[in-house]
Design a protein around this motif. Structure first.
Motif, short mmCIF file in Angstrom:
data_model
loop_
_atom_site.label_atom_id
_atom_site.label_comp_id
_atom_site.label_asym_id
_atom_site.label_seq_id
_atom_site.Cartn_x
_atom_site.Cartn_y
_atom_site.Cartn_z
N LYS A 92 -0.71 7.50 -0.88
CA LYS A 92 -2.15 7.43 -1.30
C LYS A 92 -2.90 7.19 -0.34
CE LYS A 92 -0.72 6.45 -6.17
NZ LYS A 92 -1.27 5.68 -7.27
N ARG A 93 -2.43 6.33 0.68
CA ARG A 93 -3.38 5.79 1.69
C ARG A 93 -3.44 7.26 2.77
NH1 ARG A 93 -1.83 1.62 6.21
NH2 ARG A 93 -0.58 3.26 7.04
N ARG A 94 -2.54 7.89 2.86
CA ARG A 94 -2.65 9.14 3.56
C ARG A 94 -3.80 10.18 3.24
NH1 ARG A 94 -1.05 14.02 2.76
NH2 ARG A 94 0.51 13.26 1.09
N THR A 147 1.25 -1.52 5.13
CA THR A 147 0.86 -1.46 6.65
C THR A 147 1.18 -2.73 7.43
OG1 THR A 147 -1.19 -1.03 8.06
CG2 THR A 147 -1.30 -2.26 5.87
N LEU A 188 -7.25 0.46 8.43
CA LEU A 188 -6.84 1.39 7.58
C LEU A 188 -6.57 0.87 6.13
CD1 LEU A 188 -3.67 2.80 9.78
CD2 LEU A 188 -5.83 3.85 9.25
N ALA A 189 -6.42 -0.48 6.19
CA ALA A 189 -6.45 -0.96 4.73
C ALA A 189 -7.69 -0.94 4.02
CB ALA A 189 -5.74 -2.34 5.07
N ILE A 231 0.70 -1.20 -0.12
CA ILE A 231 0.07 -0.11 -0.06
C ILE A 231 0.82 1.33 0.00
CG2 ILE A 231 -1.71 1.43 1.15
CD1 ILE A 231 -2.66 -1.36 2.51
N HIS A 272 2.19 4.78 0.91
CA HIS A 272 1.96 5.67 2.10
C HIS A 272 1.21 6.70 1.66
CE1 HIS A 272 4.86 3.53 4.99
NE2 HIS A 272 3.71 2.66 4.73
N ARG A 331 2.39 4.09 10.86
CA ARG A 331 2.59 3.70 9.35
C ARG A 331 4.19 3.48 9.19
NH1 ARG A 331 -0.28 7.50 7.02
NH2 ARG A 331 1.36 8.70 6.71
N TYR A 360 -8.10 2.36 2.68
CA TYR A 360 -7.79 2.61 1.22
C TYR A 360 -8.24 1.75 0.00
CZ TYR A 360 -3.86 2.92 -2.40
OH TYR A 360 -3.19 3.19 -3.32
N ARG A 361 -8.81 0.39 0.31
CA ARG A 361 -9.56 -0.38 -0.65
C ARG A 361 -10.74 0.08 -0.93
NH1 ARG A 361 -7.86 -5.61 -2.15
NH2 ARG A 361 -9.59 -5.74 -3.45
#
Length: 320
Positions: free
Chosen positions: A74-76, A114, A124-125, A70, A72, A96, A128-129
């Motif tokens: 883009k997830r942020r 992660t 958190l995953a 993942i 970092h 993270r 993002y998904r």
């Protein structure tokens, strides 16, 4: 795998209590992993329902190390779209980028992924998904122009449609790789066409296939424990009845096996598990007989007038 410290686990649990209602408000129906009052059984039931409605082609997507890949940044951004609290975002960044300590190596900080094992990691995953779910159901997504259905449980994802053509496959791979920054394992990713006597897909420990009813009845979509799940369970039973377990009293060993089998049956009891249950029941009976035979130099003697089947039942061994 990353195991956080006790203080971090307490802080992550508090963060989950705050974050979960916020994220849950946006989650769509096709996502069932790590959500309250959701389970893998609901995802499998949805696959079965859509298959029986005519969506017999399945795109079974496999991702290369989803939790480890993942991005970092883009997830942020995905988390910042739902949470404006700066202290919460800062805390998420610290988790993270927590240093990883391995034996004989200096600490290092990860630039992507992660860590699995934390309380907050699955949530958190999921955040993002959720982007995949949003793109899929958007106005230009395949939920509209291909009439497709997305069923997702954490990083396991299947897409069902009446026809999975090149355009749909290209959209999925382009979205996952170009827009989400993930890697599709094309060697394991496949398109399965459920037809009579051909085409099966393994999902969440179950095998989905098209079967024919008894006495020449109509076809139906069968959900049953997969072959791999049966192999893993027999290996587990073998480990639980090895010669190293001879120190356990027989009633105690029987109770341990019963608790384990009851938990296995609770999960794999969905759909049509009779054949798998019969195989596992025969395996545990065989292993127990062999185990009793090696506990002493003298042959094991059954109680008078009882068979092994009845003796095991008296000991409390569950019958699947």
């Amino acid at each position: 795998m990353g195991i956080p410290t006790v203080r971090d686990r307490v802080a992550q649990t508090a963060a989950v209590l705050v974050l979960e209602p916020i994220v849950e408000a946006d989650c769509l129906g096709g996502s069932d992993g790590f959500r309250p009052k959701r389970s893998a059984h609901q995802a499998l039931t949805e696959v079965q329902r859509q298959g029986e409605s005519g969506q017999r082609e399945i795109y079974d997507a496999d991702l290369k190390g989803y939790f480890d890949s993942i991005p970092h940044d883009k997830r942020r951004r995905a988390l910042a779209m739902r949470m404006a609290d700066r202290s919460g975002l800062h805390l998420s960044r610290l988790w993270r980028q927590a240093p990883v300590v391995e034996a004989g190596q200096p600490p290092r900080r990860s630039r992507q992924g992660t860590p699995q094992g934390g309380v907050v990691s699955p949530r958190l995953a999921n955040v993002y998904r959720h982007g995949v779910d949003t793109f899929f159901h958007a106005a230009g997504g395949p939920a509209h122009w291909a009439k497709a259905t997305l069923v997702r449980y954490a990083d396991d994802m299947v897409i069902l449609a009446r026809r999975v053509g090149p355009e749909l496959r290209a959209w999925i791979e382009r979205t996952l790789e170009a827009r989400m920054g993930l890697a599709v394992n094309r060697e394991k990713t496949q398109v399965v066409r459920l037809r009579w006597e051909s085409g099966t897909v393994d999902c969440l420990g179950f095998t989905v296939r098209l079967a024919q009813g008894r006495r020449g009845g109509g076809h139906y979509l069968q959900v049953a424990p997969s072959r791999k799940a049966g192999i893993r369970e027999r290996a587990r039973l073998l480990a639980m009845t090895r010669s190293r377990q001879c120190w356990q009293p027989i009633p105690a060993l029987s109770r341990t096996l019963t608790r384990h089998l009851a938990g296995w049956a609770n999960y794999f009891g969905l759909g049509h598990p009779r054949a798998a249950f019969r195989t596992i029941h025969c395996a545990v009976q065989t292993r127990l007989r062999a185990h009793l035979g090696r506990r002493s130099q003298r042959p094991y003697r059954l109680p008078k007038g009882k068979s092994y089947y009845r003796h095991f039942a008296d000991l409390g061994l569950v019958y699947l």
